[in-house]
Design a protein around this motif. Structure first.
Motif, PDB file in Angstrom:
ATOM      1  N   ASN A  86       0.974  -1.231   0.348  1.00 15.05           N
ATOM      2  CA  ASN A  86       0.085   0.223   0.198  1.00 15.05           C
ATOM      3  C   ASN A  86       1.108   1.249   0.223  1.00 15.05           C
ATOM      4  N   LEU A  87       0.562   1.689  -1.042  1.00 18.68           N
ATOM      5  CA  LEU A  87       2.033   2.838  -1.453  1.00 18.68           C
ATOM      6  C   LEU A  87       1.294   4.218  -0.694  1.00 18.68           C
ATOM      7  N   PRO A  88       1.923   5.116  -0.233  1.00 22.77           N
ATOM      8  CA  PRO A  88       1.603   6.659   0.129  1.00 22.77           C
ATOM      9  C   PRO A  88       1.015   7.367  -1.310  1.00 22.77           C
ATOM     10  N   THR A  89       0.803   8.930  -1.221  1.00 24.42           N
ATOM     11  CA  THR A  89       0.003   8.552  -1.577  1.00 24.42           C
ATOM     12  C   THR A  89       0.861   9.300  -2.995  1.00 24.42           C
ATOM     13  N   LYS A  90       0.710   9.716  -4.073  1.00 19.05           N
ATOM     14  CA  LYS A  90       1.567   9.729  -4.987  1.00 19.05           C
ATOM     15  C   LYS A  90       1.864  11.198  -4.742  1.00 19.05           C
ATOM     16  N   PRO A  91       2.926  12.319  -4.860  1.00 16.56           N
ATOM     17  CA  PRO A  91       3.187  13.884  -4.477  1.00 16.56           C
ATOM     18  C   PRO A  91       3.403  14.240  -5.448  1.00 16.56           C
ATOM     19  N   ASP A  93       4.544  16.719  -6.998  1.00 13.11           N
ATOM     20  CA  ASP A  93       6.172  16.743  -8.095  1.00 13.11           C
ATOM     21  C   ASP A  93       5.549  15.675  -8.879  1.00 13.11           C
ATOM     22  N   CYS A  94       5.287  14.385  -8.869  1.00 14.90           N
ATOM     23  CA  CYS A  94       6.004  14.030  -9.536  1.00 14.90           C
ATOM     24  C   CYS A  94       4.919  13.105 -10.895  1.00 14.90           C
ATOM     25  N   ASP A  95       6.155  13.719 -11.614  1.00  9.44           N
ATOM     26  CA  ASP A  95       5.372  13.157 -13.275  1.00  9.44           C
ATOM     27  C   ASP A  95       5.502  12.137 -14.243  1.00  9.44           C
ATOM     28  N   PHE A  96       6.023  11.148 -13.298  1.00  7.94           N
ATOM     29  CA  PHE A  96       6.255   9.836 -13.704  1.00  7.94           C
ATOM     30  C   PHE A  96       5.432   8.492 -13.087  1.00  7.94           C
ATOM     31  N   ASP A  97       6.189   7.574 -13.713  1.00  9.01           N
ATOM     32  CA  ASP A  97       5.031   6.231 -12.995  1.00  9.01           C
ATOM     33  C   ASP A  97       6.032   6.062 -11.330  1.00  9.01           C
ATOM     34  N   TRP A  98       4.867   6.016 -10.021  1.00  6.48           N
ATOM     35  CA  TRP A  98       5.062   6.376  -9.041  1.00  6.48           C
ATOM     36  C   TRP A  98       5.389   4.645  -8.031  1.00  6.48           C
ATOM     37  N   GLY A  99       6.298   4.665  -6.950  1.00  9.06           N
ATOM     38  CA  GLY A  99       6.526   3.287  -6.039  1.00  9.06           C
ATOM     39  C   GLY A  99       6.448   2.400  -7.068  1.00  9.06           C
ATOM     40  N   ASN A 100       7.321   2.325  -7.851  1.00 11.42           N
ATOM     41  CA  ASN A 100       7.518   0.796  -8.594  1.00 11.42           C
ATOM     42  C   ASN A 100       8.983  -0.297  -7.973  1.00 11.42           C
ATOM     43  N   GLY A 101       9.397   1.371  -7.170  1.00  4.28           N
ATOM     44  CA  GLY A 101      10.535   0.833  -6.973  1.00  4.28           C
ATOM     45  C   GLY A 101      11.264   2.115  -5.696  1.00  4.28           C
ATOM     46  N   PHE A 111      10.130   6.187  -2.005  1.00  5.27           N
ATOM     47  CA  PHE A 111       9.845   5.632  -3.395  1.00  5.27           C
ATOM     48  C   PHE A 111      10.340   6.503  -4.396  1.00  5.27           C
ATOM     49  N   THR A 112      10.288   5.565  -6.167  1.00  4.68           N
ATOM     50  CA  THR A 112      11.066   5.772  -7.063  1.00  4.68           C
ATOM     51  C   THR A 112      10.273   6.835  -8.165  1.00  4.68           C
ATOM     52  N   CYS A 113      10.349   7.643  -8.544  1.00  5.49           N
ATOM     53  CA  CYS A 113       9.134   8.605  -9.741  1.00  5.49           C
ATOM     54  C   CYS A 113      10.272   8.442 -10.731  1.00  5.49           C
TER      55      CYS A 113
END
Length: 167
Positions: A86-91, A93-101, A111-113
């Motif tokens: 269960n990921l935290p909410t996507k920030p 300022d993240c314009d890309f894929d969120w939380g895949n790593g 988490f990666t953006c």
């Protein structure tokens, strides 16, 4: 700022992959095993010392092939194919894929953006019970998950298909 670092890491990974730098060699051309304590006993797993190999850089996957990482002397990025987190909410300022790593640099893990993926790229497997160290960063593969830690700051993470933890 994190997006810039991830993009810079992505460029470095492209160079690393192109050079086939996953040799597991130190500066003298050989491998240098050095036993050490586990980076972090992930998820209550055993704290047995892994077999550690010091490398300049590495691009590796776990035996399950579910996690792929790019390791440099000051940072590591690990992408995961499948997880049940269960990921935290996507920030905002993240314009890309969120939380895949997860990315670990000189500060705390995040988490990666990212607009790219490391999955499917690594050919070296970091077997369970072994670890790779590049500079201050140590990654330890166990059947319970992968743990990466900046030994200087003691910050790091453990990840598996079922869960993750930051420390």
């Amino acid at each position: 700022m994190a997006s810039i670092r991830l993009l810079a890491l992505g460029a470095a990974l492209s160079t690393l992959a192109a050079l086939g730098a996953l040799s597991g060699c130190d500066s003298s051309g050989g491998t240098t095993p050095s036993p050490t304590q586990s980076a972090h006993a992930g998820f209550g797993g055993p704290a047995t010392p892994p077999a550690v190999t010091d490398v300049k850089e590495a691009f590796f996957r776990t035996p399950s092939k579910n996690i792929v990482c790019a390791l440099t002397p000051s940072e590591v990025r690990c992408d995961i194919a499948q997880n049940k987190w269960n990921l935290p909410t996507k920030p905002a300022d993240c314009d890309f894929d969120w939380g895949n790593g997860v990315y670990l640099g000189p500060e705390k893990p995040t988490f990666t953006c990212a607009s790219d993926s490391l999955l499917g790229s690594a050919t070296q497997t970091l077997e369970y019970g072994t670890a790779l160290r590049s500079g201050n960063v140590l990654c330890n593969s166990e059947s319970t998950g992968l743990t990466c830690k900046n030994e200087k700051t003691t910050r790091g993470f453990t990840m598996s298909i079922a869960r993750y933890s930051f420390f």
